[in-house]
Scaffold this motif. Structure first.
Motif, PDB file in Angstrom:
ATOM      1  N   PHE A 435       0.813  -1.204   0.000  1.00 51.81           N
ATOM      2  CA  PHE A 435       0.000   0.000   0.000  1.00 51.81           C
ATOM      3  C   PHE A 435       0.855   1.266   0.000  1.00 51.81           C
ATOM      4  N   THR A 436       0.260   2.316  -0.534  1.00 55.65           N
ATOM      5  CA  THR A 436       0.846   3.651  -0.451  1.00 55.65           C
ATOM      6  C   THR A 436      -0.228   4.602   0.065  1.00 55.65           C
ATOM      7  N   PRO A 437       0.087   5.472   1.015  1.00 53.95           N
ATOM      8  CA  PRO A 437      -0.940   6.383   1.534  1.00 53.95           C
ATOM      9  C   PRO A 437      -1.161   7.569   0.599  1.00 53.95           C
ATOM     10  N   VAL A 438      -2.437   7.877   0.349  1.00 53.18           N
ATOM     11  CA  VAL A 438      -2.829   9.026  -0.462  1.00 53.18           C
ATOM     12  C   VAL A 438      -3.841   9.813   0.361  1.00 53.18           C
ATOM     13  N   ASN A 439      -3.425  10.955   0.879  1.00 49.82           N
ATOM     14  CA  ASN A 439      -4.279  11.728   1.784  1.00 49.82           C
ATOM     15  C   ASN A 439      -4.792  10.855   2.931  1.00 49.82           C
ATOM     16  N   GLY A 440      -3.927   9.998   3.436  1.00 48.25           N
ATOM     17  CA  GLY A 440      -4.282   9.121   4.545  1.00 48.25           C
ATOM     18  C   GLY A 440      -4.907   7.807   4.132  1.00 48.25           C
ATOM     19  N   TRP A 441      -5.466   7.739   2.921  1.00 43.88           N
ATOM     20  CA  TRP A 441      -6.087   6.500   2.433  1.00 43.88           C
ATOM     21  C   TRP A 441      -5.009   5.503   2.028  1.00 43.88           C
ATOM     22  N   GLU A 442      -5.207   4.249   2.380  1.00 47.66           N
ATOM     23  CA  GLU A 442      -4.288   3.201   1.967  1.00 47.66           C
ATOM     24  C   GLU A 442      -4.723   2.686   0.594  1.00 47.66           C
ATOM     25  N   ARG A 443      -3.903   2.979  -0.397  1.00 45.82           N
ATOM     26  CA  ARG A 443      -4.212   2.607  -1.772  1.00 45.82           C
ATOM     27  C   ARG A 443      -3.195   1.573  -2.256  1.00 45.82           C
ATOM     28  N   ALA A 444      -3.669   0.552  -2.955  1.00 43.60           N
ATOM     29  CA  ALA A 444      -2.764  -0.481  -3.460  1.00 43.60           C
ATOM     30  C   ALA A 444      -1.767   0.139  -4.437  1.00 43.60           C
ATOM     31  N   ASP A 445      -0.472  -0.016  -4.128  1.00 46.77           N
ATOM     32  CA  ASP A 445       0.585   0.538  -4.970  1.00 46.77           C
ATOM     33  C   ASP A 445       0.996  -0.459  -6.060  1.00 46.77           C
ATOM     34  N   TYR A 446       1.175  -1.700  -5.652  1.00 45.22           N
ATOM     35  CA  TYR A 446       1.438  -2.810  -6.572  1.00 45.22           C
ATOM     36  C   TYR A 446       1.152  -4.091  -5.810  1.00 45.22           C
ATOM     37  N   PHE A 447       1.140  -5.204  -6.519  1.00 39.93           N
ATOM     38  CA  PHE A 447       0.828  -6.483  -5.891  1.00 39.93           C
ATOM     39  C   PHE A 447       2.076  -7.360  -5.911  1.00 39.93           C
ATOM     40  N   LYS A 448       2.493  -7.755  -4.730  1.00 36.27           N
ATOM     41  CA  LYS A 448       3.742  -8.496  -4.574  1.00 36.27           C
ATOM     42  C   LYS A 448       3.632  -9.879  -5.224  1.00 36.27           C
ATOM     43  N   PRO A 449       4.652 -10.291  -5.962  1.00 35.22           N
ATOM     44  CA  PRO A 449       4.605 -11.609  -6.602  1.00 35.22           C
ATOM     45  C   PRO A 449       4.776 -12.762  -5.620  1.00 35.22           C
ATOM     46  N   SER A 450       5.286 -12.471  -4.421  1.00 34.81           N
ATOM     47  CA  SER A 450       5.423 -13.493  -3.383  1.00 34.81           C
ATOM     48  C   SER A 450       5.342 -12.802  -2.035  1.00 34.81           C
ATOM     49  N   PRO A 451       4.957 -13.519  -0.986  1.00 34.84           N
ATOM     50  CA  PRO A 451       4.775 -12.876   0.319  1.00 34.84           C
ATOM     51  C   PRO A 451       6.042 -12.223   0.861  1.00 34.84           C
ATOM     52  N   ASP A 452       7.222 -12.754   0.506  1.00 34.06           N
ATOM     53  CA  ASP A 452       8.461 -12.209   1.042  1.00 34.06           C
ATOM     54  C   ASP A 452       9.096 -11.145   0.137  1.00 34.06           C
ATOM     55  N   PHE A 453       8.375 -10.704  -0.879  1.00 39.04           N
ATOM     56  CA  PHE A 453       8.908  -9.709  -1.810  1.00 39.04           C
ATOM     57  C   PHE A 453       9.065  -8.361  -1.103  1.00 39.04           C
ATOM     58  N   THR A 454      10.221  -7.729  -1.263  1.00 39.23           N
ATOM     59  CA  THR A 454      10.454  -6.388  -0.717  1.00 39.23           C
ATOM     60  C   THR A 454      11.141  -5.527  -1.767  1.00 39.23           C
ATOM     61  N   GLU A 455      10.947  -4.236  -1.646  1.00 42.24           N
ATOM     62  CA  GLU A 455      11.569  -3.291  -2.565  1.00 42.24           C
ATOM     63  C   GLU A 455      12.761  -2.636  -1.891  1.00 42.24           C
ATOM     64  N   THR A 456      13.874  -2.547  -2.593  1.00 39.50           N
ATOM     65  CA  THR A 456      15.041  -1.814  -2.128  1.00 39.50           C
ATOM     66  C   THR A 456      14.914  -0.385  -2.636  1.00 39.50           C
ATOM     67  N   HIS A 457      14.521   0.527  -1.764  1.00 42.01           N
ATOM     68  CA  HIS A 457      14.209   1.886  -2.203  1.00 42.01           C
ATOM     69  C   HIS A 457      15.475   2.634  -2.601  1.00 42.01           C
ATOM     70  N   GLY A 458      15.350   3.416  -3.646  1.00 47.49           N
ATOM     71  CA  GLY A 458      16.464   4.212  -4.117  1.00 47.49           C
ATOM     72  C   GLY A 458      16.057   5.050  -5.301  1.00 47.49           C
ATOM     73  N   TYR A 459      17.026   5.733  -5.900  1.00 44.44           N
ATOM     74  CA  TYR A 459      16.768   6.626  -7.022  1.00 44.44           C
ATOM     75  C   TYR A 459      16.914   5.936  -8.371  1.00 44.44           C
ATOM     76  N   ARG A 460      17.226   4.641  -8.359  1.00 43.84           N
ATOM     77  CA  ARG A 460      17.336   3.874  -9.592  1.00 43.84           C
ATOM     78  C   ARG A 460      16.096   2.979  -9.722  1.00 43.84           C
ATOM     79  N   PHE A 461      15.924   2.362 -10.884  1.00 43.94           N
ATOM     80  CA  PHE A 461      14.828   1.404 -11.022  1.00 43.94           C
ATOM     81  C   PHE A 461      15.056   0.245 -10.047  1.00 43.94           C
ATOM     82  N   THR A 462      13.963  -0.192  -9.428  1.00 44.34           N
ATOM     83  CA  THR A 462      14.055  -1.198  -8.372  1.00 44.34           C
ATOM     84  C   THR A 462      13.408  -2.511  -8.815  1.00 44.34           C
ATOM     85  N   GLU A 463      13.329  -3.454  -7.867  1.00 42.37           N
ATOM     86  CA  GLU A 463      12.718  -4.755  -8.133  1.00 42.37           C
ATOM     87  C   GLU A 463      11.257  -4.643  -8.567  1.00 42.37           C
TER      88      GLU A 463
END
Length: 800
Positions: A435-463
């Motif tokens: 989820f990503t918050p939009v004015n406090g609302w939790e909105r689906a940002d993307y759907f993880k391909p597996s339960p343990d999927f995590t994003e490595t945040h940065g200024y480059r393209f990520t997973e």
């Protein structure tokens, strides 16, 4: 004491004094400041008073630049000089390459505002600040303008010059109440008498909600205890021959600056404390909280390791005082939501450093209606009904614990989450939604391909790049479904509602029943104020729809201009949108709802009532993705029923889920704008490449006269879409656009377009340029201006 004034500013710290000073600079002299005690007796007096030019966006850089220029001017004024150590320089350290990527972006962003920063390596950090160790250090960001200022002298100087211009300051004058009258004017009640005024300003620091309560509002501001200490003299400082640069360390959560021949060292400990949540002692004036160095020992150990000289230095004084925070760390400067002629300048956690700029912005808004910059990043209306003090306290703790660790793109920290949800939130969570918050609302940002999927945040393209690509591909070839919660929705009614709306928009808005139109509202300066869709329901109701973040902003604007008999009712928190999109979306809708949904019976830009299964709904044929798509507006009580019916109807068509990240990619491919990213009050609709939505032949609309003047003297700026020659990273908002090495514009939005397989960006630039470079990760990357609709430019798919 005066009994009338044009403006009364309540509070005598940096916020109030700066506002008073700048009001006189804008030509208003009938202005008054009232302070319950002495000037600077709140947070201001114990401020560490650092003055940096660093900001997380261009507006903040501009405000801090104004502060620095103002403070230098005041310091040089022999009539009332101010002690200001300008240009000592400052370093923000980094121990990861991802942080260094961020600093490279900030350099480009600041250059667009005429400010120079420098990215330096670890050895250069140590050369410029000889007290630090390079252990676990990659490099840093150098701010040549960094320094510190005397808080009391600054505020007294601002008040002095404001008085010379006609303003009055009343010290030891507590405010006891506020009364608003039918004409929207105010009476400020004080212990020494009443002052009738047109406008009131809350600049009350940590007592903000004591005054807020007097006008029936609660501001999302909370206070944190913050400690720093002053050291004894340090021989290396005395021997250096120059003042030590300021230091901000995200590795060990501390900062330092020179104070005489020692250091002022401040801490942002993990075991931090809120302050004043249950009320504030009326006698807490020029006061401090009890010392508590045990709480900062873990941070102190890190400071000792980074700056070994501290281990051999004594402490001569400890300061522990409250500082204010908001939900996102930026202050609240501007109109108070839901009130007329009421403004605030509050939540200034770095008040001395940026207060000059904030008072400048607020004075412009009060006098002219808008400021020279788009001020949405500090607008009090960017937070809505979810923004209470409890939520603010949670976010304040989180921000305090991460004071010098900036947010990476798409990074959403966990404190205070799930403030606004719908019946679908747990359903989407079970489906793997991130989820990503939009004015406090939790909105689906993307759907993880597996339960343990995590994003490595940065200024480059990520997973997440490949995840979003898959969501877009499935939607493009079949049908996708998502929830869009929090979308701003007003129902407008009353005799003459259509005629009134016609004066609010700069273009023609359809009056046909069952049809939808997009339009733009301007402010009185002819600049973009708001974007909205007007839907004329077949039963005669008018729905106004706009971005989720605009809820309070748009309500204030509409109700301020609505004539008697026109009602604007918010449905924003009562209904949610389900979007289905893709070539098979009509098949899904036809299976889930009775009626003829063919292109002939329900063409693009149509609206009708329907039942989705058993759920009542309003269906609109509109598309932000550029595909055949439908917005299905459902009361929250029936949302799960509608979702279930649509999912069942989509099972035979391979329906998949998609999130907001996919929508962002697709809207860039279509050249569609985001409010307060690509649509801001610094540009008019012609500069924004929206001339097709303007009808200058209309009899009248708000901003028409000002817009005509702008047309007669064009700025030479235009809005464009760019194809960027990089497959490593997207551009970032605020990045500089260059031609022949010269900055000619700024990026407003950017992402990868997965359907056209292009790295895309949007932004404003000087007209006449088609081949440019865009700053990405510290490099000038080739880019070319391209047509805005990269995908389906003839709009054949939504009409299919």
């Amino acid at each position: 004491m005066k009994s009338t004034a044009r403006v009364v500013v309540i509070g005598g710290g940096i916020a109030g004094c700066s506002t008073l000073y700048h009001l006189t600079k804008e030509g208003w002299s009938d202005v008054v400041l009232v302070e319950r005690n002495e000037l600077t007796s709140g947070t201001t007096w114990h401020s560490a008073a650092q003055v940096t030019n660093f900001g997380m966006n261009q507006t903040m850089v501009g405000l801090k630049t104004h502060s620095i220029n103002l403070y230098r001017e005041l310091a040089a004024n022999t009539e009332y000089p101010v002690g200001y150590h300008y240009g000592d320089g400052g370093i923000r350290l980094a121990n990861t390459e991802a942080q260094m990527d961020g600093y490279r972006h900030f350099v480009s962003q600041a250059q667009g505002m005429g400010v120079e920063f420098e990215v330096i390596d670890a050895e250069e950090c140590a050369r410029r600040h000889p007290l630090i160790s390079t252990d676990n250090l990659v490099g840093g960001l150098w701010d040549p303008h960094d320094g510190d200022i005397d808080p009391a002298q600054l505020c007294q100087a601002l008040a002095f010059h404001a008085r010379k211009a006609g303003a009055e300051v009343y010290r030891n004058t507590p405010v006891t109440g506020l009364t608003q009258h039918k004409d929207d004017s105010w009476t400020v009640h004080t212990e020494h008498g009443d002052i009738d005024c047109e406008i009131v300003v809350n600049a009350c620091g940590y007592r903000v909600n004591e005054v807020g309560a007097m006008m029936g509002v609660e501001h999302p501001v909370a206070s944190m205890e913050h400690q720093y200490f002053l050291t004894e003299d340090i021989p290396a400082i005395k021997e250096a021959g120059h003042r030590m640069p300021l230091l901000r360390c995200p590795i060990s959560d501390y900062y330092s600056r020179q104070e005489k021949n020692g250091l002022l060292v401040g801490f942002y400990e993990q075991d931090c404390k809120t302050w004043g949540m249950d009320g504030i002692d009326p006698n807490f004036v020029n006061a401090l909280c009890p010392d508590d160095l045990d709480r900062v020992m873990d941070v102190l150990e890190g400071a000792f390791a980074r700056m070994p000289a501290l281990q051999e230095t004594g402490i001569r004084a400890i300061v522990n005082g409250p500082i204010t925070y908001t939900i996102d760390g930026a202050p609240l400067v501007g109109p108070i939501p839901g009130k007329r002629n009421a403004f605030c300048i509050i939540g200034l956690r770095a008040g001395l450093g940026e207060g000059g700029g904030h008072g400048w912005m607020l004075a412009q808004q009060i006098v002219h209606g808008e400021a020279c910059y788009d001020t949405w990043c500090i607008d009090p209306r960017r937070f809505t009904g979810h923004a209470n003090v409890e939520l603010t306290a949670l976010k304040a703790i989180e921000d305090y614990q991460n004071e010098f660790r900036f947010h990476f793109p798409h990074e959403n920290r966990p404190a205070g989450r799930f403030a606004k949800t719908t019946p679908l939130t747990p359903i989407l969570q079970a489906e793997g939604a991130e989820f990503t918050p939009v004015n406090g609302w939790e909105r689906a940002d993307y759907f993880k391909p597996s339960p343990d999927f995590t994003e490595t945040h940065g200024y480059r393209f990520t997973e997440v790049f490949d995840v979003v690509a898959a969501e877009v591909k499935s939607l493009q070839s079949g049908v996708g479904i998502t929830e869009v919660n929090g979308f701003n929705r007003f129902e407008i009614s009353g005799d003459g509602a259509q005629d009134w709306l016609d004066t609010m928009f700069c273009g023609n808005i359809t009056r046909k029943a069952g049809r939808i139109g997009l339009g733009y509202m301007l402010n009185h300066h002819g600049l973009i104020k708001a974007e909205a869709t007007i839907a004329n329901l077949p039963d005669g109701r008018i729905w106004y729809g706009s971005a989720a973040a605009s809820e309070f902003h748009d309500m204030d604007w509409l109700t301020a201009h609505a004539p008697e008999g026109i009602t604007v009712k918010s449905l924003t928190n009562d209904m949610t949108i389900i979007v289905i999109a893709g070539p098979k979306s009509r098949d899904v809708l036809s299976k889930a709802a009775r009626g003829d949904w063919s292109a002939a019976a329900f063409p693009w830009l149509s609206v009708r009532k329907a039942s989705i299964g058993i759920a009542p709904a309003v269906v609109m044929s509109v598309s932000f993705s550029g595909e055949l798509a439908y917005e299905i507006h459902v009361p929250n009580a029936s949302l799960f029923a509608a979702w279930t019916a649509l999912r069942a109807a989509g099972a035979d068509h391979g329906m998949t889920l998609f999130g907001a990240r996919a929508v962002e990619s697709m809207r860039l491919e279509k050249g569609y704008r985001h409010w307060k990213a690509d649509l801001i009050t610094e540009f008019d609709p012609f500069e924004s490449d929206l001339s097709r939505f303007v009808k200058m032949e209309k009899a009248d609309f708000i901003g028409k006269e000002a817009l005509q003047k702008r047309l007669d003297a064009p700025s030479g700026k235009t809005f464009a879409t760019f194809k960027v020659a990089s497959d490593i990273a997207p551009a970032q908002p605020g990045a500089s656009i260059r031609a022949n090495g010269k900055i000619i514009g700024t990026v407003t939005s950017a992402d990868w377009g997965h359907r056209v397989n292009e790295n895309l960006a949007m932004g404003f630039l000087d007209e006449g340029h088609s081949v440019v470079t865009i700053d990405i990760l510290g490099a000038a990357v080739a880019a070319e201006v391209v047509s805005p609709a990269r995908y389906d430019p003839k709009l054949e798919l939504p009409r299919s």
